[in-house]
Design a protein around this motif. Structure first.
Motif, PDB file in Angstrom:
ATOM      1  N   GLU B  28       0.831  -1.209   0.000  1.00 27.15           N
ATOM      2  CA  GLU B  28       0.000   0.000   0.000  1.00 27.15           C
ATOM      3  C   GLU B  28       0.861   1.253   0.000  1.00 27.15           C
ATOM      4  O   GLU B  28       0.523   2.259  -0.641  1.00 27.15           O
ATOM      5  N   ASN B  29       1.944   1.196   0.747  1.00 27.64           N
ATOM      6  CA  ASN B  29       2.781   2.393   0.849  1.00 27.64           C
ATOM      7  C   ASN B  29       3.506   2.710  -0.460  1.00 27.64           C
ATOM      8  O   ASN B  29       3.755   3.875  -0.759  1.00 27.64           O
ATOM      9  N   VAL B  30       3.819   1.673  -1.234  1.00 28.45           N
ATOM     10  CA  VAL B  30       4.395   1.916  -2.560  1.00 28.45           C
ATOM     11  C   VAL B  30       3.347   2.613  -3.429  1.00 28.45           C
ATOM     12  O   VAL B  30       3.638   3.587  -4.134  1.00 28.45           O
ATOM     13  N   GLY B  31       2.090   2.137  -3.348  1.00 27.97           N
ATOM     14  CA  GLY B  31       1.026   2.739  -4.149  1.00 27.97           C
ATOM     15  C   GLY B  31       0.726   4.172  -3.740  1.00 27.97           C
ATOM     16  O   GLY B  31       0.627   5.061  -4.599  1.00 27.97           O
ATOM     17  N   THR B  32       0.618   4.422  -2.435  1.00 25.27           N
ATOM     18  CA  THR B  32       0.293   5.788  -2.008  1.00 25.27           C
ATOM     19  C   THR B  32       1.487   6.719  -2.225  1.00 25.27           C
ATOM     20  O   THR B  32       1.306   7.905  -2.499  1.00 25.27           O
ATOM     21  N   ALA B  33       2.691   6.176  -2.162  1.00 22.85           N
ATOM     22  CA  ALA B  33       3.872   6.996  -2.483  1.00 22.85           C
ATOM     23  C   ALA B  33       3.840   7.397  -3.960  1.00 22.85           C
ATOM     24  O   ALA B  33       4.108   8.552  -4.309  1.00 22.85           O
ATOM     25  N   ALA B  34       3.472   6.440  -4.834  1.00 22.30           N
ATOM     26  CA  ALA B  34       3.390   6.742  -6.272  1.00 22.30           C
ATOM     27  C   ALA B  34       2.357   7.831  -6.530  1.00 22.30           C
ATOM     28  O   ALA B  34       2.579   8.767  -7.306  1.00 22.30           O
ATOM     29  N   ARG B  35       1.206   7.702  -5.856  1.00 24.76           N
ATOM     30  CA  ARG B  35       0.160   8.709  -6.003  1.00 24.76           C
ATOM     31  C   ARG B  35       0.650  10.075  -5.521  1.00 24.76           C
ATOM     32  O   ARG B  35       0.453  11.098  -6.189  1.00 24.76           O
ATOM     33  N   ALA B  36       1.295  10.083  -4.361  1.00 23.09           N
ATOM     34  CA  ALA B  36       1.815  11.345  -3.821  1.00 23.09           C
ATOM     35  C   ALA B  36       2.812  11.964  -4.787  1.00 23.09           C
ATOM     36  O   ALA B  36       2.776  13.171  -5.067  1.00 23.09           O
ATOM     37  N   ALA B  62      -3.728   0.912  -4.347  1.00 27.06           N
ATOM     38  CA  ALA B  62      -3.572   2.151  -3.569  1.00 27.06           C
ATOM     39  C   ALA B  62      -3.077   3.315  -4.415  1.00 27.06           C
ATOM     40  O   ALA B  62      -3.042   4.447  -3.948  1.00 27.06           O
ATOM     41  N   ALA B  63      -2.692   3.058  -5.666  1.00 27.96           N
ATOM     42  CA  ALA B  63      -2.018   4.099  -6.447  1.00 27.96           C
ATOM     43  C   ALA B  63      -2.983   5.088  -7.086  1.00 27.96           C
ATOM     44  O   ALA B  63      -2.554   6.110  -7.622  1.00 27.96           O
ATOM     45  N   SER B  64      -4.301   4.792  -7.034  1.00 26.56           N
ATOM     46  CA  SER B  64      -5.308   5.741  -7.536  1.00 26.56           C
ATOM     47  C   SER B  64      -4.990   6.294  -8.920  1.00 26.56           C
ATOM     48  O   SER B  64      -5.036   7.494  -9.141  1.00 26.56           O
ATOM     49  N   GLY B  65      -4.621   5.415  -9.809  1.00 21.51           N
ATOM     50  CA  GLY B  65      -4.413   5.875 -11.175  1.00 21.51           C
ATOM     51  C   GLY B  65      -3.044   6.449 -11.467  1.00 21.51           C
ATOM     52  O   GLY B  65      -2.807   6.922 -12.578  1.00 21.51           O
ATOM     53  N   ALA B  66      -2.148   6.392 -10.503  1.00 18.22           N
ATOM     54  CA  ALA B  66      -0.783   6.892 -10.761  1.00 18.22           C
ATOM     55  C   ALA B  66       0.024   5.786 -11.442  1.00 18.22           C
ATOM     56  O   ALA B  66       1.149   5.470 -11.044  1.00 18.22           O
ATOM     57  N   THR B  67      -0.564   5.220 -12.483  1.00 18.90           N
ATOM     58  CA  THR B  67       0.059   4.071 -13.150  1.00 18.90           C
ATOM     59  C   THR B  67       1.311   4.473 -13.912  1.00 18.90           C
ATOM     60  O   THR B  67       2.211   3.659 -14.091  1.00 18.90           O
ATOM     61  N   LEU B  68       1.361   5.720 -14.349  1.00 15.33           N
ATOM     62  CA  LEU B  68       2.575   6.210 -15.019  1.00 15.33           C
ATOM     63  C   LEU B  68       3.802   5.934 -14.155  1.00 15.33           C
ATOM     64  O   LEU B  68       4.842   5.492 -14.647  1.00 15.33           O
ATOM     65  N   VAL B  69       3.666   6.171 -12.870  1.00 14.45           N
ATOM     66  CA  VAL B  69       4.801   5.964 -11.953  1.00 14.45           C
ATOM     67  C   VAL B  69       5.071   4.472 -11.769  1.00 14.45           C
ATOM     68  O   VAL B  69       6.224   4.022 -11.847  1.00 14.45           O
ATOM     69  N   LEU B  70       4.022   3.680 -11.561  1.00 14.44           N
ATOM     70  CA  LEU B  70       4.228   2.241 -11.313  1.00 14.44           C
ATOM     71  C   LEU B  70       4.755   1.535 -12.555  1.00 14.44           C
ATOM     72  O   LEU B  70       5.571   0.618 -12.449  1.00 14.44           O
TER      73      LEU B  70
END
Lengths: 262, 262
Positions: B28-36, B62-70
Motif C-alpha cells: 500500500e505504501n508503494v502505491g500511495t507513495a506513487a500517487r503522492a 492504492a495508487a489511484s491511477g498513478a500508473t505512469l509511476v508504477l
C-alpha cells in the motif's frame, strides 16, 4: 456543539485551528487525518454529517495511535453547526468555483491562520467529501479558499493528504528548526594547518617514488591534490586517518608489508 | 539498473529527483507513495530490495491511477545499486544519528535539489522501511539527511506521507502560483461613490422614520454604519442588492407590503 475551550491549547503546542471534515465517506480517511493532524499539533477534529458513520472501526485502525484526536472528536449535524463558534474559516478546494473569495496557497493560509490565532480568533479548516469536494454552500461559509498547487496532469490528493499538508504548513510556519544544521561545519573539521600537513606528507612520499616525473606536472598535480582535499572539507579525525593511509601505502605501515615496493 | 534517461524529463514538468524506497514492507505504501509523487510531478520510483515483493496488487490498488509511476518503476537489489547513477542523494530520517552529515529541513532540501537539478545533476531522495527507518549504512550513502519538524509529543509520519511532503516542497519550490488571489480586489468591488450613495440612501430613509432620535446619536451611528459597510468591501452588485433591500424595507418595494409601516 464543540465547546469553545476545545479550540484552545490542548497539545502543549498552543492554540491551533480546528479541522472540520464534511460528509467524509471513508472511515480510514478520518483515521489518517487524525494521525496527520497530531504530527503537527492539531488536536481538534470535528465531523460534519460523516457518511462513514461514527464511531468507525476503520478510522481507529488507521489512526496509528492518534487516539488523543479521536477521543476528543465531536460530531455535528452539518457544516453550519460544526463551524458556528469559529471566527475565521478556510475551505480547501481543488477547483475554486466562480466565487468572489480570496484564494490562498496552503503556505499563505498557514501564515494567515497563525496571525489570526495569535490575535485570539478561533480558526477552522474545512475539508470536503472524497468524491465531490465541498459544495458551493459549504464554500460560501468560508472566508477564503485554500488550494494546493499540483501537477496539472494529475491532481489527486485525498482528504487525509490535504489535512497532512495543511498541518505541515501550520507547524512549519512557527517552527524554529534551522533550515540547515551542519555538525561538521564547526570544531570537528580539520584546520587549514592539519590539511597542509597532510598534503606535505603526501607530496613528500610521492616525490620519493618520483610520482610527478617533471616539475611542471608536479606543480599542476599538487594543485589538483590541494583542491581535492580542500573541497571535501574533511574532519580532523579523517585527516589523521588519511595520514595513516599515506604512511601505510608508502611502506611505513606497522606491518611493513609494502616496504619492499618503495 | 535504472537508465539515466529515466531521471530526466518525463512528466512535462522538467527533470526531477528520483524517489528510492528501501526495503518497503507494505505494498500500500508503494502505491500511495506513487500517487503522492505524481501529484507533484515526480515520476521515477525505484524499489531497493522491497520486503513487500514486486509486483504487488495492494500497491496497484492504492495508487489511484498513478500508473505512469508504477509502470516505469524499477527494481534494485539494494540501496547502493538503486542510487549508483545519482550525483546527489538525500536520505530522510526521523532520528538523525550521530553522523557528521548536514541535516536539512524538507523545505531547504527542496531548494537544494532544485539548484542541483538545474545544474544538471541527477538527484535522489531515499526513504527507509516502515518499522525501522534507514540503517546507518544507508545514511552513509547520502550527502545530507532530511527531517520534517514534527510535534515532539507524536511523531508518526509513514513513508508515503514523507514522500508526499517531499514532493510538495519540491513542487512549491518552483511553483508560480500567487500566494493569494483576491478576485474581488479588482474591478468588481463597489467604488467609493457607490458606497456613499448607498449610505446616503440608507440615512435618508432612517431619518424619515426618526431612527437616530438625537443629532449626537445620528453622528455616531452614521459613522458606525460607514465603518460597517466600508470594512466588508462589498462588490458593486452587492451594493445594488443592498439598495434594493433599503428601498423594500422603507416601503418602496414593488410589492408595497410594508408601505403602511413607514
Amino acid at each position: 456543539m464543540a465547546g469553545t475551550d476545545r479550540a484552545r491549547d490542548t497539545s502543549g503546542l498552543g492554540p491551533a485551528p480546528v479541522v472540520v471534515l464534511a460528509r467524509t465517506q471513508l472511515g480510514e480517511n478520518v483515521g489518517t487525518a487524525a494521525r496527520a493532524m497530531l504530527n503537527f499539533g492539531l488536536t481538534e477534529l470535528r465531523l460534519a454529517a460523516p457518511a462513514c458513520g461514527w464511531p468507525n472501526t476503520k478510522a481507529l485502525a488507521a489512526a496509528s495511535g492518534a487516539t488523543l484526536v479521536l477521543n476528543r472528536l465531536t460530531l455535528h449535524d452539518d457544516v453550519t453547526s460544526a463551524t458556528a463558534d469559529l471566527h475565521y474559516l478556510l475551505a480547501t478546494s481543488a477547483r475554486p468555483r466562480e466565487l468572489i473569495k480570496p484564494v490562498l496557497t496552503m503556505r499563505e493560509a498557514a501564515a494567515e491562520m497563525r496571525a489570526r490565532v495569535a490575535a485570539g480568533a478561533r480558526v477552522g479548516l474545512l475539508f470536503g467529501p472524497e468524491r465531490t469536494g465541498l459544495s458551493n454552500d459549504d464554500l460560501l461559509l468560508a472566508d477564503a479558499i485554500v488550494t494546493v498547487p499540483l501537477n496539472p496532469g494529475y491532481s489527486s490528493l485525498n482528504v487525509a493528504q490535504a489535512v497532512l499538508l495543511a498541518g505541515y504548513e501550520w507547524f512549519q510556519a512557527d517552527s524554529d528548526t534551522p533550515a540547515r544544521i551542519d555538525p561538521a561545519a564547526a570544531a570537528l573539521r580539520a584546520t587549514k594547518g592539519e590539511l597542509a600537513d597532510l598534503l606535505e606528507h603526501l607530496v613528500t612520499e610521492l616525490d620519493a617514488v618520483d610520482f610527478f616525473r617533471t616539475p611542471d606536472r608536479r606543480t599542476s598535480m599538487v594543485r589538483a591534490l590541494k583542491a581535492t582535499f580542500g573541497r571535501s572539507g574533511p574532519l580532523a579525525s579523517e585527516v589523521q586517518l588519511l595520514r595513516g593511509v599515506v604512511k601505510a601505502l608508502a611502506g611505513g605501515g606497522h606491518r611493513g608489508r609494502r616496504a619492499g615496493r618503495s
